[in-house]
Design an enzyme around this catalytic site. Structure first.
Site, PDB file in Angstrom:
ATOM      1  N   GLU A 415      36.571  43.165  44.170  1.00 26.25           N
ATOM      2  CA  GLU A 415      37.924  42.862  44.633  1.00 26.25           C
ATOM      3  C   GLU A 415      37.959  41.959  45.862  1.00 26.25           C
ATOM      4  O   GLU A 415      38.404  42.358  46.935  1.00 26.25           O
ATOM      5  CB  GLU A 415      38.695  44.163  44.873  1.00 26.25           C
ATOM      6  N   GLU A 491      35.567  49.580  35.655  1.00 25.30           N
ATOM      7  CA  GLU A 491      36.250  50.806  36.094  1.00 25.30           C
ATOM      8  C   GLU A 491      37.263  51.162  35.019  1.00 25.30           C
ATOM      9  O   GLU A 491      37.990  50.288  34.533  1.00 25.30           O
ATOM     10  CB  GLU A 491      36.988  50.597  37.423  1.00 25.30           C
TER      11      GLU A 491
HETATM   12  C1  GAL Z   1      39.822  49.836  42.129  1.00 27.02           C
HETATM   13  C2  GAL Z   1      38.775  49.669  43.184  1.00 27.02           C
HETATM   14  C3  GAL Z   1      38.099  50.963  43.552  1.00 27.02           C
HETATM   15  C4  GAL Z   1      39.110  52.047  43.728  1.00 27.02           C
HETATM   16  C5  GAL Z   1      39.890  52.207  42.491  1.00 27.02           C
HETATM   17  C6  GAL Z   1      40.975  53.225  42.600  1.00 27.02           C
HETATM   18  O1  GAL Z   1      40.786  48.853  42.274  1.00 27.02           O
HETATM   19  O2  GAL Z   1      37.803  48.754  42.783  1.00 27.02           O
HETATM   20  O3  GAL Z   1      37.360  50.753  44.716  1.00 27.02           O
HETATM   21  O4  GAL Z   1      39.952  51.721  44.774  1.00 27.02           O
HETATM   22  O5  GAL Z   1      40.551  50.997  42.196  1.00 27.02           O
HETATM   23  O6  GAL Z   1      40.564  54.445  43.020  1.00 27.02           O
END
Ligand code: GAL
Length: 989
Positions: A415, A491
């Protein structure tokens, strides 16, 4: 003493440069015959409020620090009683004014003296720091060695000439904030300190400066290639392969390859004139070919997690046992991949990944997400003045970790938006290590990377991408490139609070489309910090608990493990969803098909067995002989003839695959995969004949004194129709309930109002429904109570009719619900809630268990007879919320210690939830310690529940798992198990 350069306009902790004085980065190795002195332990410590509050005289030999405090190293000082931790997700906790940081800049001076071992040979030596957050200045014996930033990256200084046999003085000044903080905006606690080891390492004449093990595997020939580049040159021996070769020279030999499933390592030794280093070599080749990510010629699928380093007492200062525990837990839960979100982990963790078998995406210590808050103005990755710092970080990661077979991809960071700095990092990495693909999620054009990676793309979009049918990028060239890339979800399935829901649906997509090579659940562990109430009860603290001016609450608790590393129901679900063997029963044919979903391993490591259960009671069991079944292949096994069973009722086959032998990560017998399938159909209403306790003759309701109606074992209030006593015991009458203490996923995302079900539910009053009694009718053998359940200010309602009847000692309730008016929102739950005597503490049920389940997170629930105390039924989410439901309950029995109690049968089967506190108390609690046992056991018998989804940072509950308001009918039978089944609290028996 070194004085700061008078001309320097910006102090070292604010300039954009990575640091001064350090040696070039190089590989890490845990041991060699060169001597090492660990410098951890008790250091002297002084905390100042600003960077310049104190001069640097403390670094001079002879300085008297006897009055300073003592601090353990490694550690984070806010977790040792100095200042406070602070949590923000995206926002910088200081003005966005790069590269400047606040004047209030907690600064820790660390000091220790040390003697060299008697046999220390003198000569060259390096002082190595594995991790200091966020910026340090170092002196040895009064001489400044340099300064550095890059919290999760190592740094070394040459110190040989400064060392003395005794009383060496090592002084380290650490600033919490530095220009580096702008590059380290990861979603986690801000925790300064020397949080990884400090080591003095002897560098004898001719010792290894650096080495790079290049190992590949050619799956077409079964041979490995090995070349170890080393400075200075030397030899490499691999006894098992009969190799004794000069460094720099390639060899090709037949080998067994390394993979996360079969982590075959060869012991080797690298020897130069001055040093011998034990190595563990794994042969494997990673490549993107034909749009697919392959290892050793085969497509791999990530069943991964994002792992932050975290411990509830020590923050990111982890010991080796904790790292190993993490990996053992992952392996035991079928996880095969880790993304090291969002920084390189402690280097020993990667050794463990090599040894135990784990695919690793190694991510650089880089995130500038907080610039998004200001429209990405000033983003360091798009400002070339920062590029040296970015390249420094890339090099320190790659050089440190390049020799690990487990590392299969480099990630530029997380990010950071887009910018030329990222491209510069990618080019440098590609040049230095062309053998590993590059990952970065933040650039949709995929300009610098080899895989298309996204976070939280929903099921539908992931499926489109799987079909290579996603909407095109504007630039045709980039679109073509990206469309031909493998796809991963770096993620997904945000594991915050109760959830994630929808894992099985994602897995179906990963299993269907070659392009979808799996994903990494966000995230491995809740970062709750252990704290205690005044009376000493432990709980886990989150953002806002430390008086932070800006914080993001419990968004820091979104892991599959609770902070103390207890697996959450989400992890149990994930284990089942990603199991590497699929077992499917075909009872008609009397067969079971087992499909090997490993990428490399055959099934010879597993033992397969069956059990036959009737009405939840174990009957016969036996073993299967499974033929050799390679990855991707299936075998068909014959079930034995249906065993004869003394019991009557529902019969189920359960087939299990367990480890046949002990492995490095679990003992023989550890369950890897399982399936259940019914051997015969259920009887009417979900009960087999033997599951039902038979009643006697029907009763007719009769009016009794005190305005009561008696119907069998039930005594009702004639005016309201509410059940007041059951077999003589008082209770809170069962009545319709639609509310739940909203989960984090119900709360949704602050930036996406449509995801905020909690808010919408409250706006429409679902947490304050009122029950108007429309009619109480006493019939021939029934008592019928008609009610209208609705919220103030609303004209929609749930018309609810309760029809009571009784036979023998059984009291029966039919509930019919009809929505009236417009219902736009799903209901949190639909069922009845009743209040019972709190001494009914032990629960047995026949249905899904043993753990909690919800409509879109229920794959891991198996049908059986389960027992638990009421306490064991509670799931201690760090922020209290709806939890603890057990699915498909045919019957349950709640008992007191003396065996008396209440049996509740359901038709159809129901969701059972029992808690020692009300939904209202659960809803109001902020921490587990806010929950106090009440004088009532609250029991929810639900016909249906709304799914979980993962809308705290991802998709809403899928349409099939939404609980829409619709006509419903369901029933329960209450059977007192002893006449004295409940005595109200405080009444002596
Ligand atoms: C993503 C980020 C993570 C965490 C997650 C939400 O955007 O890469 O570090 O913040 O969202 O928990």
């Amino acid at each position: 003493m070194h004085e700061p350069e008078p001309s320097a306009a910006v102090p070292y902790y604010e300039d954009m440069a990575p640091g001064t004085g350090a040696l070039p980065p190089r590989a890490w190795w845990p041991a060699s015959d060169a001597r090492r002195v660990g410098l951890g332990g008790a250091w002297r410590f002084r905390l100042s409020a600003t960077a310049q509050a104190e001069d640097d005289s403390f670094a001079r030999p002879g300085y008297d620090a006897a009055r300073w405090d003592v601090l353990p190293v490694p550690s984070h000082w806010p977790l040792q009683g100095y200042g406070q931790p602070a949590y923000t997700n995206v926002r910088y906790p200081f003005p966005v004014d790069p590269p400047y940081v606040p004047t209030e800049n907690p600064t820790g001076d660390h000091l220790r003296t040390f003697d060299l071992p008697d046999d220390w040979p003198g000569g060259a030596a390096v002082l190595r720091f594995e991790g200091v957050d966020s910026c340090a200045r170092v002196w040895l014996n009064g001489t400044e060695l340099g300064t550095f930033k890059g919290s999760r990256l190592p740094v070394e200084f040459e110190v040989g000439e400064l060392l003395r046999p005794q009383q060496n003085v090592l002084a380290v000044r650490v600033h919490q904030w530095s220009s580096g903080s702008y590059l380290e905006d990861q979603d986690m606690w801000w925790l300064p300190g020397i949080f990884r080891e400090v080591t003095l390492i002897e560098r004898p004449e001719g010792a290894v400066t650096d080495f790079f093990v290049h190992c590949g595997y050619d799956h077409t020939t079964g041979t490995g290639t090995l070349r170890v580049d080393c400075e200075p040159g030397g030899t490499v021996t691999v006894p098992e392969l009969g190799l004794d070769i000069p460094t720099g020279e390639p060899v090709i030999v037949p080998v067994e390859p390394w993979s996360a499933e079969l982590p075959r390592l060869y012991d080797a030794e690298l020897a130069t004139e001055g040093e011998r280093i034990p190595l563990r070599i794994g042969f494997r080749t990673v490549a993107v070919e034909d749009g697919v990510l392959k290892v050793n010629g085969r497509r791999i699928a990530f069943r991964g997690v994002n792992r932050h380093e975290f411990d509830p007492d020590h923050g990111r200062a982890l010991d080796q046992e904790t790292m190993r525990d993490d990996l053992l837990l992952m392996k035991q839960h079928n996880i095969n991949a880790v993304r090291t979100s969002h920084y390189p982990p402690h280097p020993a963790f990667l050794d463990l990944c090599d040894e135990l078998g784990m695919w690793v995406i190694d991510e650089c210590d880089l995130e500038t997400h907080g610039f998004e808050e200001v429209g990405w103005r000033g983003n360091p990755v798009a400002d070339e003045r920062w590029t040296p710092a970015l390249l420094d970080r890339a090099a320190r990661m790659v050089e440190r970790d390049k020799n690990h077979p487990s590392v299969v991809m480099w990630s530029l960071g997380n990010e950071c938006g887009t910018g030329a700095g990222l491209s510069a990092m990618a080019s440098w990495i590609r040049e230095r290590d062309p053998a590993r693909p590059i990952h970065y999620e933040g650039d949709l054009s995929c300009a610098d990377v080899d895989v298309y990676s996204r976070m939280y793309a929903d099921h539908a979009e992931s499926e489109l991408i799987g079909r290579r049918a996603e909407p095109p990028l504007a630039d045709a060239e980039s679109d073509k490139r990206r469309r031909n890339m493998p796809f991963i979800l770096c993620e997904y399935a945000h594991a915050m609070g109760n959830g994630p829901g929808g894992l099985a649906e994602y897995q179906r997509i990963f299993d269907t489309y070659e392009r979808c090579q799996g994903g990494f659940v966000w995230e491995w562990i809740d970062h709750g910090l252990r704290r205690r109430t005044a009376d000493g009860t432990a709980y886990f603290a989150y953002g806002g608990d430390f008086g932070e001016e800006l914080h993001d609450g419990n968004f820091v608790c979104d892991g599959l493990l609770f902070p103390d590393r207890t697996p959450s129901p989400g992890l149990v679900e994930y284990k089942k969803v990603i199991e590497p063997v699929r077992i499917a029963g075909d009872v008609g044919r009397g067969q079971v098909t087992v499909t090997n979903r490993h990428d490399f391993a055959d099934l010879s490591g597993l033992a397969f067995s069956w059990t036959y259960e009737v009405a939840g009671v174990a009957g016969d069991s036996g073993r299967f002989t499974v033929p050799l079944t390679g990855p991707g292949q299936s075998a068909v096994l014959d079930l034995p003839p249906m065993p004869r069973s003394p019991a009557e009722g529902e019969a189920w086959w359960t087939v299990r695959a367990v480890l046949a032998e002990d492995t490095a990560w679990a003992p023989a017998g550890h369950e890897v995969a399982w399936a259940q399938f019914p051997a015969a159909q259920r009887g009417p209403g979900g009960l087999g004949a033997a599951d039902r306790v038979h009643g006697g003759a029907p009763h007719a309701p009769r009016l009794a004194e005190g305005g009561m109606v008696v119907l069998g074992p039930g005594t009702f209030d004639a005016a309201t129709g509410a059940l007041r006593y059951l077999a003589g015991a008082p209770l809170e009458a069962p009545r319709l309930d639609v509310w739940r203490a909203p989960t984090d996923n119900d709360r949704g995302m602050p930036w996406f109002p449509d995801s905020q079900l909690d808010r919408q539910w409250r706006e429409s009053g679902l947490h304050r429904m009122r029950h108007r009694v429309v009619r109480v009718a006493v019939g021939g053998d029934t008592l019928t109570v008609t009610t209208r359940v609705a919220a103030a200010a609303a004209d929609n309602a749930l018309l609810t009719v309760y029809t009571w009847s009784a036979a023998g000692d059984r009291l029966h309730l039919d509930v019919a619900v009809t929505p009236e008016g417009e219902w736009r929102l799903p209901l949190p739950r639909l069922g009845v809630r009743m209040g019972l005597c709190p001494t009914l503490d032990s629960v047995e049920w026949y249905g899904g268990g043993p753990g909690e389940a919800y409509p879109d997170s229920r794959t891991a629930a198996r049908v059986g007879r389960w027992r638990a105390s009421v306490e064991e039924l509670q799931t201690p989410y760090v922020r209290p919320q709806e939890n603890g439901a057990r699915p498909d309950v045919r019957w349950s029995e709640l008992r007191r210690a003396d065996g008396s109690g209440l049996r509740i049968e359901g038709a159809p089967a129901y969701w059972l939830t029992a808690r020692p506190w009300s939904t209202e108390a659960l809803d109001a609690a902020r921490h587990t310690t806010d929950l106090v046992r009440e004088e009532t056991l609250w029991v929810h018998l639900d016909h249906a529940l709304h799914g979980l989804g993962s809308a705290s940072c991802g998709p809403l509950t899928l349409p099939g798992d939404r609980l829409e308001a619709a006509p419903a009918a369901f029933s329960f039978t209450f059977v007192p198990l002893e006449a004295t089944w409940c005595v109200p609290p405080g009444v002596e028996q």
